[in-house]
Write a protein that holds these residues in place. Structure first.
Motif, mmCIF file in Angstrom:
data_model
loop_
_atom_site.group_PDB
_atom_site.id
_atom_site.type_symbol
_atom_site.label_atom_id
_atom_site.label_comp_id
_atom_site.label_asym_id
_atom_site.label_seq_id
_atom_site.Cartn_x
_atom_site.Cartn_y
_atom_site.Cartn_z
ATOM 1 N N ARG A 259 0.825 -1.208 0.000
ATOM 2 C CA ARG A 259 0.000 0.000 0.000
ATOM 3 C C ARG A 259 0.861 1.260 0.000
ATOM 4 O O ARG A 259 0.541 2.250 -0.665
ATOM 5 N N SER B 5 2.236 1.740 -3.452
ATOM 6 C CA SER B 5 1.145 2.151 -4.352
ATOM 7 C C SER B 5 0.852 3.639 -4.212
ATOM 8 O O SER B 5 0.690 4.351 -5.220
ATOM 9 N N TRP B 6 0.780 4.131 -2.964
ATOM 10 C CA TRP B 6 0.560 5.561 -2.770
ATOM 11 C C TRP B 6 1.743 6.381 -3.284
ATOM 12 O O TRP B 6 1.565 7.490 -3.802
ATOM 13 N N LEU C 73 1.320 6.643 -6.969
ATOM 14 C CA LEU C 73 0.157 7.448 -7.321
ATOM 15 C C LEU C 73 0.379 8.935 -7.060
ATOM 16 O O LEU C 73 -0.075 9.791 -7.847
ATOM 17 N N LEU C 74 1.103 9.262 -5.997
ATOM 18 C CA LEU C 74 1.212 10.653 -5.558
ATOM 19 C C LEU C 74 2.508 11.337 -5.965
ATOM 20 O O LEU C 74 2.677 12.526 -5.682
ATOM 21 N N VAL D 278 4.112 13.839 -1.789
ATOM 22 C CA VAL D 278 4.942 12.901 -1.041
ATOM 23 C C VAL D 278 6.198 13.617 -0.557
ATOM 24 O O VAL D 278 6.471 14.747 -0.936
ATOM 25 N N GLY E 276 1.722 13.502 2.475
ATOM 26 C CA GLY E 276 1.769 12.130 1.982
ATOM 27 C C GLY E 276 1.689 11.113 3.102
ATOM 28 O O GLY E 276 1.022 10.072 2.975
ATOM 29 N N ILE F 251 -1.926 10.916 4.297
ATOM 30 C CA ILE F 251 -2.769 10.190 3.338
ATOM 31 C C ILE F 251 -2.574 8.684 3.484
ATOM 32 O O ILE F 251 -3.542 7.915 3.547
ATOM 33 N N GLY F 252 -1.324 8.241 3.531
ATOM 34 C CA GLY F 252 -1.054 6.816 3.676
ATOM 35 C C GLY F 252 -1.543 6.267 5.002
ATOM 36 O O GLY F 252 -2.082 5.147 5.059
ATOM 37 N N HIS G 28 -5.436 5.965 5.073
ATOM 38 C CA HIS G 28 -5.856 4.802 4.290
ATOM 39 C C HIS G 28 -5.674 3.515 5.080
ATOM 40 O O HIS G 28 -6.535 2.621 5.052
ATOM 41 N N THR H 130 5.021 3.376 6.566
ATOM 42 C CA THR H 130 4.380 4.455 5.823
ATOM 43 C C THR H 130 5.137 5.779 5.917
ATOM 44 O O THR H 130 5.370 6.437 4.888
ATOM 45 N N LEU I 200 6.572 7.362 2.413
ATOM 46 C CA LEU I 200 5.913 8.575 1.928
ATOM 47 C C LEU I 200 6.530 9.844 2.491
ATOM 48 O O LEU I 200 6.318 10.926 1.949
#
Length: 303
Positions: free
Chosen positions: A137, A140-141, A144-145, A168, A173, A176-177, A180, A245, A249
């Motif tokens: 995850r 992936s973030w 994406l970011l 990020v 960032g 956000i991570g 989630h 995380t 990030l």
């Protein structure tokens, strides 16, 4: 005199009968206690050997390395870098917990009110993230970011921005991570409590003249408060110990307590300081769990 003697002997027999009846019950109760201890004892031994003993060693290390005393704990509140790490950890955890509870409340509310296939779909969507590795995850973030990621490309394509936004390698960032990751842990306790709320109480409030907004604020929210409190404390405690995380990030620019412990032990070899940080984190966690158990009750809050 014979009758008196007979009655006394009968009373003695009755008394002895009572004693003989009570003894098996006492033995049975003691047997149940012994059986319960026999079942629990292996778990107690495992917990003591694999958790309590290492924890005591960590505490000893925090007050003995490099010398005996509370110098390591003093550094946590006097060194500017350590204070900054603690404040960053609490700030990001508080922001992430607040957002996770707000978003999770809306999802839990929808899961409570819908029925049939829609409810099953929502439950599956909540559970799926729990089956995915936190490392997957996080990456992936990150994809994406990032500056040339899909999100920035789309924003630039529709003309909302002219240059990529920094999602990020900053606190945004990380938040956000973390949100989630924490959402399922916020949704499930609230959903467990909200599912048990009697809808007839809401109908009674409306029938007595209260508006929908008043009913929701003064009837529904107070009944859902144990789940909200439990979810808040649970996700906040989880947020305090985040490692993967923030590293992914945050890009090294956002250092939280777990990463600081890793640096102290693996990089700078300050074992005592890392142990003191770990004990401080444990103390905060125990205090929060104590607050949860005293205010709403662990059993009630967790359903």
């Amino acid at each position: 005199m014979n009758s008196t003697t007979g009655s006394m002997s009968q009373e003695a027999d009755i008394s002895s009968g009572k004693i003989s009846i009570e003894k098996p019950a006492q033995r049975l109760s003691l047997g149940r206690i012994d059986s319960a201890w026999a079942l629990v004892l292996p778990i107690i031994i495992v917990v003591v050997l694999l958790y309590i003993v290492p924890l005591l060693y960590v505490f000893q290390l925090s007050i003995s390395d490099p010398k005996w005393g509370l110098d390591n704990y003093e550094r946590l509140v006097t060194m500017r870098g350590q204070v900054r790490v603690m404040l960053t950890t609490f700030r990001i955890s508080a922001i992430s917990a607040t957002l996770a509870v707000i978003l999770g409340f809306l999802v839990a509310l929808a899961m409570t009110w819908v029925r049939g296939v829609h409810q099953q779909v929502l439950v599956i969507c909540v559970m799926i993230p729990l089956w995915i590795s936190v490392l997957v995850r996080g990456f992936s973030w990150l994809v994406l970011l990032r500056d040339n990621g899909p999100l920035n490309d789309w924003l630039m394509a529709v003309g909302l921005i002219t240059e990529p936004l920094a999602f990020v390698r900053n606190e945004l960032g990380v938040v956000i991570g973390m949100v989630h990751y924490l959402l399922p842990f916020a949704i499930l306790p609230m959903y467990s409590v909200m599912q048990g709320i009697d809808e007839r109480l809401l109908f009674a409030s409306r029938s007595l003249g209260a508006s929908a907004r008043t009913t929701f604020a003064k009837v529904y929210i107070p009944m859902a408060l144990p789940g909200i409190m439990a979810a808040t404390i649970i996700v906040f405690v989880f947020g305090l110990g985040f490692y993967v995380t923030p590293v992914l990030l945050g890009g090294g620019r956002v250092v939280m307590l777990a990463e600081s412990v890793s640096v102290s032990i693996l990089t700078t070899a300050r074992w005592g300081l890392g142990a003191a940080q770990s004990m401080a984190l444990l103390a905060v966690t125990l205090c929060l769990v104590g607050i949860l158990s005293k205010t709403v009750g662990l059993k009630k809050g967790l359903g």
